[in-house]
Design a protein around this motif. Structure first.
Motif: not given
Lengths: 372, 215, 536
Positions: A202-212, B39-43, C252-258, C319-321
């Motif tokens: 339900g949520f997106i996370n971002e990450a990045w890389t630049k491979i050498d 804080l923008g947790i999880n957007g 689901p991330v709230m679970f981990q916080h609590i 994925g925290m700020p």
């Protein structure tokens, strides 16, 4: 004293010689992963030095301040000055550690200005990759044969770290990953890039890389995600840009051909044996993880398929659950994961294998008609 | 004061503390939502529509907005943005839409859950109208255009130049369906009732439980 | 100082709700079921904890046997996950925490000069509901579909939507464990606050009492939060709420916080009493007063307060700020300061003392060194960028086993050896106890030290099978595991021998020991300090 030194060298030299034994964090192939490695080594070194001093003092005391050596206990038991010193010095050391850590962290979190975006989706127990700007997407599934896991065949060099279709990325380009999940929490981790990001449903996370460097880089899911958590590896193939572009073009062509083939398969009628052979392959790759290779399932966790109501019931219900999945359970919808031909084969297989004897034969056209 | 009264007083206080902390555990749920906004947790983005007040458009600046659709394997719908990426000026009111098609032969209810990345940008992404505020019902084989109207707050921090908005589309038919006759559906309906109780009690953003509750 | 007078007038006795104010305990099984005596209940807790330690250890051996070689040999992955989960739950809630509660029951009244715990009947309850909690938990393993398989951290939605049918039993047993811990904590606080002997001022309290007082406050603050979060898991799974389900507006991330809001203080609940134990033993065998008593008290309190500000360091990859990651990194690093103060104080206590190396001292010294190693890896884990590589690998497994096994468990062993003469009236068999120590020390390092290496090399935790390059080290680790497990049977032998007989122990068997507990005879009579001692 000297012979102690020889003994120490004697004990440790085999370990030092066996440098192919993986004992330390990988340096990786990106600027960030190198920074992380340096950070790791610096802190390790600081800890070792502090450890040597503290344990050194302890051992000195243990050797020299023994009662058996006639030591008489001193009376001191308080000194505010000393307490302040050993509060302040560690604090300053910590500040010294925090500075490089902060700058590395800021660089790691800067996902702006990416050249390529890849959507990474975890599900029980496979990864799905989708190139944001291209019409290319595919699943990436463990390709280690079941026999190797069950110790019936010798294990390959990349045992459990190999997949049917690796993620292909260009080198020297900033690649952004959008990580998410379909069911439970997974975590996409490639040590060589120092990228580990949780895939949250339900949520997106971002990450990045630049491979050498071009090469094949392997990782694993890093968050417990159920039964086959240990069996969903990640393989990334990094190649120069020209090769990558050629690969993209090849993938597009292959997709067109596959579509044509799927279309053609709708008018084909396969024999029972052909369907059973193909069905067994698909079943072992996609279904056996839960329903088990012998169709028995795991009681109370994953239903068995031996003479079960779905198997014994009408073909339509069986197709429905394979194509659309079952909400609220681990059963996925395979409509987008398998071709009509494959679904036809696996349903035929399930209805006629392990002592199931419905005799039903399902063709690709039946699947296609059902979907409409 | 005798020892047993002293004891009783202290026990009372400690029990109160324990009960209070149990309550605090649940209070963390709304508290978390507040912190997410701050804080923008999880957007997480705004869950109800905001009104757009005409504002100065910052034409000197362009922000890329990307749209991503996530359809879990268990959701047999086609769902995707009309355009994948657009360049917008902060302060500008933008209209776009997503397209959804129900491929099955049954009426289904979907709920889209938004998430913005980077999370710190979520607070600056304001939706004046969004299909995600309500659940979407689609008849068998029907399609729909789902509108989204938004603007990017001109106060968006300088270092953010790309905002990615993802929608994950969940199948909530089972929770919603109240016309089915099977035993399973009846059970599910009972669950739904309880669900709305809970969402109401703990002021969760569980808008799917009751028709018309804005997200 | 007058030690024991069992014939005190019952009406003057502050805890005279009980009818057995005669000399000895009643006989038979009912003595143990109905007992309200702090020594009996302490003994029950300690035995219970040891049995759980063996059961949880047996599960660890199943894990290590499966991991001896690559490939699946003994158990299927689903059962493997149940083993890791239940091993964790049993060791945390069944072994370490009850052992500390047992020590608290036995020693706190003796240390502060109180006749018993303040609330003896609640004490009986808080022990006797524990066996039921673990009976429920263990029996769920035999249900169709198996017991909890989602890790002791039971992250949603793996434990909710995707959890096994037995999750309700898991939730119920955690509730009972929580109630037991809270009752135990209330009892400890009331006892320490209200029942100290005249003259036993706050800054004269033995450190074990101080650390337990702070631990008890932590327990009261976080166990209810755990109860809350398991309740949410229960309603999410069975009553269609959506606390942690994104489809219903949860997260689901709230679970981990609590969970980690409970979980991180919980870690300190399992180590603060250890600090108290080591702070009693090191001065005794150095024949020198503890260095920096008051700074020890302040350091313990600051660790407890900081423990509420660091929970999200378990979740850097969720994925925290950036601001959140930095805050939790700095706070976590800060914990190293008071922890360092403690270690420096112990070293300073030893410095220029007159050391002898009886078994309790050996375990305490091993505790200081090995806990410090665990502290170092903890500091490394606090560094967020590096944590992205360490997180959820065997490096983490190595870290928390260093602080919990060679930390908490070693301190419990040290405490047991230190106070066994007081409990049983006999000295333990010295040779056997030294064997136990050296076997444990060597095997615990063979078991956990190489885990650092496989973790750094990239082996994730909680996997039943692994890639070939990890094979050699896993083999060494498994051998260490079996050696450590078997070594603990020596401990059982020492304890049983010591109960049955042995050289008679004096009231104060350790030359340098200090404290009221050494002023009563060994074994400690059934009722002690019925007349409060005068503390000068």
């Amino acid at each position: 004293m000297k012979h102690w030194l020889y003994l120490l060298v004697g004990i440790f030299s085999p370990t030092l010689a066996a440098s192919e034994l993986p004992l330390n964090m990988t340096q990786g192939v990106t600027e960030i992963s190198n920074q992380v490695y340096d950070l790791h080594m610096t802190i390790l070194l600081i800890c070792c030095v502090i450890g040597l001093i503290v344990f050194g003092l302890m051992f000195y005391s243990m050797l020299n301040h023994r009662k058996s050596k006639g030591a008489v206990p001193a009376q001191f038991h308080e000194s505010t000055k000393v307490e302040i010193i050993w509060t302040l010095i560690p604090f300053l050391i910590l500040v010294g550690m925090a500075v490089p850590a902060t700058s590395t962290l800021i660089a790691m979190e800067d996902t702006s200005d990416a050249d390529i975006t890849v959507m990474v989706t975890g599900s029980q127990w496979k990864w799905h990759y989708k190139y944001f700007n291209e019409e290319i997407e595919f699943f990436s599934i463990l390709s280690t044969p079941r026999d190797q896991i069950d110790n019936k065949a010798p294990k390959d060099a990349n045992y459990l770290l190999e997949v049917d279709k690796p993620l292909v990325l260009p080198i020297n380009k900033k690649v952004r990953f959008l990580v998410t999940s379909e069911d439970v929490i997974h975590s996409w981790w490639v040590p060589a890039f120092a990228v580990k990001k949780d895939a949250n449903p339900g949520f997106i996370n971002e990450a990045w890389t630049k491979i050498d460097k071009p090469g094949t880089y392997r990782g694993q899911c890093a968050e417990l995600c159920g039964k086959d958590h240990g069996f969903m590896p990640i393989v990334v193939e990094a190649m120069p840009e020209a090769e990558f572009d050629a690969w993209i073009a090849g993938q597009k062509q292959a997709a067109t051909e596959a579509a044509a083939q799927a279309e053609a398969s709708l008018s084909q009628t396969l024999t029972m044996d052909e369907l059973m052979a193909q069905g067994e392959q698909v079943y072992m790759a996609r279904c056996a993880a839960c329903h088990q290779p012998n169709g028995a399932g795991l009681p109370g966790v994953f239903p068995g398929l031996l003479k079960s109501p779905i198997i014994q019931g009408p073909v339509g219900d069986h197709l429905d659950i394979v194509i659309n999945g079952k909400p609220g359970t681990a059963m996925q919808a395979f409509a987008k994961q398998l071709t009509a031909q494959e679904i036809a084969a696996v349903v035929t297989y399930e209805r006629n294998a392990w002592g199931n004897d419905t005799g039903d034969v399902v063709q690709a056209a039946d699947v296609s008609n059902f979907e409409k | 004061m005798s020892q047993s009264t002293q004891n009783r007083k202290l026990i009372g206080l400690l029990l109160l503390g324990a009960v209070g902390m149990f309550g605090f555990g649940f209070a963390l749920v709304p508290l978390y939502d507040v912190l997410c906004d701050a804080l923008g947790i999880n957007g997480k983005t705004n869950e109800t529509a905001v009104t757009y007040k005409p504002m100065e458009v910052d034409t000197s600046r362009l922000v890329s907005v990307e749209f991503v659709a996530m359809v879990p394997g268990k959701m047999p719908w086609e769902f995707g943005p009309e355009v994948k990426r657009m360049q917008v000026h902060p302060g500008e009111l933008i209209r776009t839409k997503f397209l959804a098609t129900n491929n099955t032969g049954a009426t289904m209810v979907g709920q889209a859950i938004p998430s913005v990345s980077p999370g710190t940008g979520a607070a600056y992404f304001n939706k004046t109208e969004c299909f995600c505020f309500n659940q979407q019902t689609l008849m068998a084989h029907a399609s729909a255009e789902l509108p989204l109207i938004f603007y990017v707050d001109p106060d968006l921090p300088e270092e953010i130049n790309t905002l990615t908005l993802s929608y994950t589309l969940f199948d909530i038919t089972v929770q919603m369906d109240s016309t089915g006759g099977s035993e399973q559906v009846k059970q599910d309906n009972q669950k739904t009732t309880k669900h709305s109780d809970f969402t109401a009690r703990y002021s969760l953003g569980g808008g799917n439980a009751e028709q018309g509750v804005a997200r | 100082m007058n030690t024991t007078t069992q014939d005190t007038d019952a009406t003057l006795d502050p805890v005279s709700h009980d009818d057995h104010h005669h000399d000895g305990p009643p006989k038979g099984i009912m003595r143990w079921i109905l007992t309200t005596n702090h020594k009996d209940i302490g003994t029950l807790y300690l035995w219970f904890s040891f049995i759980m330690f063996l059961i949880g250890g047996a599960m660890a051996l199943v894990i290590r046997a499966e991991l001896f070689q690559p490939g699946l040999q003994l158990v299927d992955p689903n059962f493997f996950n149940q083993m890791t989960t239940v091993h964790g739950l049993i060791m945390v809630f069944g072994a370490v925490m009850p052992a500390f509660t047992g020590l608290a029951n036995w020693m706190i009244p003796l240390m502060i000069g109180a006749p018993d715990m303040a609330l003896p009947r609640m004490n009986n309850w808080s022990f006797w509901i524990l066996p039921f909690a673990f009976f429920i938990l263990l029996s769920s393993l035999f249900m169709e579909g198996g017991g909890p398989n989602f890790g002791w951290t039971f992250y949603a939605p793996l434990s909710t939507t995707y959890g096994p049918d037995s999750t309700a039993l898991f939730v119920f047993s955690v509730h009972i464990m929580g109630i037991s811990s809270i009752m135990g904590a209330i009892n400890v606080i009331v006892t320490i606050v209200n029942m100290r002997a005249p003259g036993m001022t706050w800054m004269k309290l033995p450190l074990f009492v101080w650390t337990w007082l702070i631990t008890a406050f932590l327990l009261i603050m976080v166990m209810p939060v755990l109860a809350g979060v398991v309740t949410m898991v229960l309603t999410d799974k069975y009553f269609a709420t959506s606390f942690f389900d994104a489809a219903g507006g949860g997260d689901p991330v709230m679970f981990q916080h609590i969970f980690w809001f409970f979980g991180h203080p919980e870690v300190y609940i399992m180590i603060l009493p250890s600090f108290g134990i080591v702070s009693s033993i090191v001065p005794a065998f150095s024949r020198k007063k503890l260095f920096g008593y008051s700074s020890m008290v302040y350091a313990t309190a600051s660790i407890a307060i900081l423990s509420f500000l660091v929970w999200a360091h378990h979740m850097f990859t969720t994925g925290m700020p950036l601001a959140g990651e930095l805050f939790f990194m700095y706070c976590t690093m800060l914990i190293a300061v008071p922890t360092g103060v403690k270690i420096f104080n112990w070293v300073a206590t030893m410095w220029r003392g007159a050391l002898t190396f009886e078994t309790p001292m050996l375990f305490s010294l091993a505790f200081i060194i090995l806990f410090t190693i665990g502290g170092f890896s903890g500091l490394m884990l606090a560094i967020t960028p590096a944590d992205f590589q360490y997180h959820d690998t065997y490096f983490v497994v190595a870290h928390f086993h260093y602080v919990l096994v060679s930390g908490a468990v070693f301190s419990i062993m040290a405490a047991a050896y230190y106070w066994l003469p007081k409990w049983t009236g006999h000295m333990y068999n010295d040779t056997l106890s030294k064997w136990h120590f050296w076997c444990s020390l060597i095997s615990v390092n063979v078991l956990f030290f190489p885990m650092h290496f496989v973790g750094l090399a990239g082996m994730p935790r909680r996997i039943p099978d692994y890639a070939l390059q990890f094979a050699d080290i896993n083999q060494i680790v498994s051998i260490g595991g079996f050696a450590f497990g078997l070594s603990q049977l020596l401990f059982l032998a020492v304890v049983i021998k010591c109960i049955r007989g042995g050289e008679a122990a004096e009231a104060k068997p350790w030359e340098g020991a200090e404290g009221l507990e050494w002023e009563v005879p060994s074994p400690a009579p059934y009722h002690t300090f019925s007349t409060p001692p005068e503390v000068k």
